[in-house]
Design a protein around this motif. Structure first.
Motif, PDB file in Angstrom:
ATOM      1  N   GLY A 120      16.273  -4.238  -7.521  1.00  0.00           N
ATOM      2  CA  GLY A 120      14.870  -4.599  -7.517  1.00  0.00           C
ATOM      3  C   GLY A 120      14.469  -5.236  -8.831  1.00  0.00           C
ATOM      4  N   TRP A 121      13.184  -5.491  -8.981  1.00  0.00           N
ATOM      5  CA  TRP A 121      12.668  -6.105 -10.213  1.00  0.00           C
ATOM      6  C   TRP A 121      11.152  -5.962 -10.224  1.00  0.00           C
ATOM      7  CZ3 TRP A 121      15.359  -6.809 -14.311  1.00  0.00           C
ATOM      8  CH2 TRP A 121      14.893  -7.613 -15.359  1.00  0.00           C
ATOM      9  N   ILE A 122      10.533  -6.307 -11.337  1.00  0.00           N
ATOM     10  CA  ILE A 122       9.076  -6.309 -11.377  1.00  0.00           C
ATOM     11  C   ILE A 122       8.552  -7.390 -10.430  1.00  0.00           C
ATOM     12  CG2 ILE A 122       8.962  -5.370 -13.703  1.00  0.00           C
ATOM     13  CD1 ILE A 122       8.425  -8.210 -14.729  1.00  0.00           C
ATOM     14  N   CYS A 123       7.384  -7.157  -9.880  1.00  0.00           N
ATOM     15  CA  CYS A 123       6.814  -8.076  -8.907  1.00  0.00           C
ATOM     16  C   CYS A 123       5.774  -8.986  -9.550  1.00  0.00           C
ATOM     17  CB  CYS A 123       6.163  -7.295  -7.766  1.00  0.00           C
ATOM     18  SG  CYS A 123       7.334  -6.308  -6.808  1.00  0.00           S
ATOM     19  N   ALA A 124       5.505 -10.091  -8.895  1.00  0.00           N
ATOM     20  CA  ALA A 124       4.474 -11.018  -9.367  1.00  0.00           C
ATOM     21  C   ALA A 124       3.166 -10.263  -9.564  1.00  0.00           C
ATOM     22  CB  ALA A 124       4.287 -12.151  -8.366  1.00  0.00           C
ATOM     23  N   GLY A 125       2.469 -10.593 -10.630  1.00  0.00           N
ATOM     24  CA  GLY A 125       1.252  -9.882 -10.978  1.00  0.00           C
ATOM     25  C   GLY A 125       1.454  -8.887 -12.095  1.00  0.00           C
ATOM     26  N   LEU A 137      13.775 -11.743  -9.350  1.00  0.00           N
ATOM     27  CA  LEU A 137      13.161 -11.115  -8.172  1.00  0.00           C
ATOM     28  C   LEU A 137      13.719 -11.719  -6.892  1.00  0.00           C
ATOM     29  CD1 LEU A 137      11.020  -9.298  -6.808  1.00  0.00           C
ATOM     30  CD2 LEU A 137       9.367 -11.130  -7.182  1.00  0.00           C
ATOM     31  N   ASP A 138      13.794 -13.034  -6.822  1.00  0.00           N
ATOM     32  CA  ASP A 138      14.332 -13.708  -5.632  1.00  0.00           C
ATOM     33  C   ASP A 138      15.777 -13.294  -5.371  1.00  0.00           C
ATOM     34  OD1 ASP A 138      11.929 -14.991  -5.228  1.00  0.00           O
ATOM     35  OD2 ASP A 138      12.566 -16.886  -6.126  1.00  0.00           O
ATOM     36  N   ARG A 139      16.563 -13.173  -6.438  1.00  0.00           N
ATOM     37  CA  ARG A 139      17.968 -12.768  -6.284  1.00  0.00           C
ATOM     38  C   ARG A 139      18.075 -11.349  -5.743  1.00  0.00           C
ATOM     39  NH1 ARG A 139      20.989 -12.222 -11.727  1.00  0.00           N
ATOM     40  NH2 ARG A 139      19.812 -10.264 -11.677  1.00  0.00           N
ATOM     41  N   GLU A 140      17.232 -10.447  -6.257  1.00  0.00           N
ATOM     42  CA  GLU A 140      17.276  -9.065  -5.799  1.00  0.00           C
ATOM     43  C   GLU A 140      16.820  -8.939  -4.348  1.00  0.00           C
ATOM     44  OE1 GLU A 140      18.619  -6.430  -7.365  1.00  0.00           O
ATOM     45  OE2 GLU A 140      19.247  -7.887  -8.880  1.00  0.00           O
ATOM     46  N   ASP A 172      -1.170  -2.900  -6.717  1.00  0.00           N
ATOM     47  CA  ASP A 172      -1.056  -3.711  -5.513  1.00  0.00           C
ATOM     48  C   ASP A 172      -0.043  -3.071  -4.576  1.00  0.00           C
ATOM     49  OD1 ASP A 172      -0.920  -5.624  -3.592  1.00  0.00           O
ATOM     50  OD2 ASP A 172      -0.388  -7.277  -4.912  1.00  0.00           O
ATOM     51  N   ARG A 173      -0.482  -2.642  -3.408  1.00  0.00           N
ATOM     52  CA  ARG A 173       0.423  -2.028  -2.443  1.00  0.00           C
ATOM     53  C   ARG A 173       1.177  -3.058  -1.609  1.00  0.00           C
ATOM     54  NH1 ARG A 173       0.833   1.965  -5.484  1.00  0.00           N
ATOM     55  NH2 ARG A 173      -0.393   3.833  -5.086  1.00  0.00           N
ATOM     56  N   LEU A 174       0.962  -4.324  -1.858  1.00  0.00           N
ATOM     57  CA  LEU A 174       1.697  -5.373  -1.171  1.00  0.00           C
ATOM     58  C   LEU A 174       2.753  -5.924  -2.123  1.00  0.00           C
ATOM     59  CD1 LEU A 174      -1.278  -7.301   0.486  1.00  0.00           C
ATOM     60  CD2 LEU A 174       0.226  -5.606   1.545  1.00  0.00           C
ATOM     61  N   SER A 175       3.910  -6.274  -1.583  1.00  0.00           N
ATOM     62  CA  SER A 175       4.959  -6.885  -2.386  1.00  0.00           C
ATOM     63  C   SER A 175       5.986  -7.484  -1.436  1.00  0.00           C
ATOM     64  CB  SER A 175       5.638  -5.856  -3.293  1.00  0.00           C
ATOM     65  OG  SER A 175       6.577  -5.092  -2.566  1.00  0.00           O
ATOM     66  N   PRO A 176       6.831  -8.401  -1.919  1.00  0.00           N
ATOM     67  CA  PRO A 176       7.880  -8.938  -1.043  1.00  0.00           C
ATOM     68  C   PRO A 176       8.873  -7.870  -0.609  1.00  0.00           C
ATOM     69  CG  PRO A 176       8.130  -9.741  -3.310  1.00  0.00           C
ATOM     70  CD  PRO A 176       6.792  -9.092  -3.217  1.00  0.00           C
ATOM     71  N   PHE A 177       9.056  -6.818  -1.399  1.00  0.00           N
ATOM     72  CA  PHE A 177       9.954  -5.743  -0.981  1.00  0.00           C
ATOM     73  C   PHE A 177       9.375  -4.993   0.213  1.00  0.00           C
ATOM     74  CE2 PHE A 177      11.249  -6.219  -5.472  1.00  0.00           C
ATOM     75  CZ  PHE A 177      12.611  -6.430  -5.273  1.00  0.00           C
TER      76      PHE A 177
END
Length: 230
Positions: A120-125, A137-140, A172-177
């Motif tokens: 994983g990684w830190i998310c946008a924002g 992030l994209d790689r993970e 933010d409870r939304l994320s690509p994960f």
């Protein structure tokens, strides 16, 4: 067989890394981990370790820490944390141990239950999120999808996901994960990385849209493996 989780062991048998600089809870933490572990974990159990396993920089230094884990009861499924610089090719690592499994791009199967994951990684924002963070992030996300796809290939009916980083920003409870979890039969997510009261209070925990989330950082759990499936 039971499944437990405990992240951020930060073992340091070969490295001089006094963890008590991070608080009194870390004094003699390796002895505390072993003491709780041998009282709780049985040989048939599985223990999920979502990263930051050893402070070692190289595999020859990490070996004493990994050998210690190998000798403890149970089978351990590990993913890489942001401090696991010693991490080598998973196939090479897996060939060296019988009770340690290093998970990357694959699923670990227990009948029809799959264990999947990525660092994983830190998310946008997040504060100071930049182009390099976006690339990582994209790689993970790709690695996690490969792991999830392998679970489906192996006919998994349920999936437990391990991440080292939290799956979403505190605010933010939304994320690509989280969006990716919803594409698969993910029932449970465990993660670590967080080591302070403020982060713990804001962490995503409990049920959220049909998926259970648990923070399993070792200091948060007082170094006691958390039972996640009996």
């Amino acid at each position: 067989m039971k499944i437990y989780a405990l992240s951020d062991l930060h073992l340091s048998h070969a490295e001089t890394k006094p963890m008590d600089i991070f608080g009194e809870v870390w004094i003699n933490h390796m002895d505390i981990i072993v003491d709780h572990w041998v009282k709780i974990i049985r040989e048939e159990d599985r223990v999920l370790i979502p990263g930051d396993i050893s402070w070692a920089m190289r595999m020859d230094k990490a070996r004493i820490d990994l050998d210690m884990l190998e000798d403890l009861p149970g089978y351990k499924i590990c993913i890489r944390g942001n401090h696991d610089y010693w991490w080598d090719r998973p196939g090479k690592l897996n060939a060296q141990y019988n009770k340690l499994y290093f998970l990357q791009n694959k699923a670990y199967m227990i009948d029809k239950l799959a264990i999947c994951g990525s660092r994983g990684w830190i998310c946008a924002g997040s504060v100071n999120f930049n182009e390099e963070d976006e690339r990582i992030l994209d790689r993970e996300l790709i690695r996690l999808r490969l792991s999830l796809d392998d679970a489906i290939k192996n006919q998994a009916k349920e999936i437990i996901v391990m991440l080292h980083y939290p799956p979403t920003n505190n605010a933010d409870r939304l994320s690509p994960f989280i969006s990716l979890f919803k594409e698969y039969p993910v029932c449970h997510v465990v993660y670590g990385h967080l080591h302070d009261e403020t982060s713990w209070q804001g962490a995503l925990q409990g049920m959220n849209e049909g998926i259970r989330y648990d923070l399993v950082s070792a200091d948060y759990l007082k170094f006691i493996p958390k039972l996640i499936r009996a």
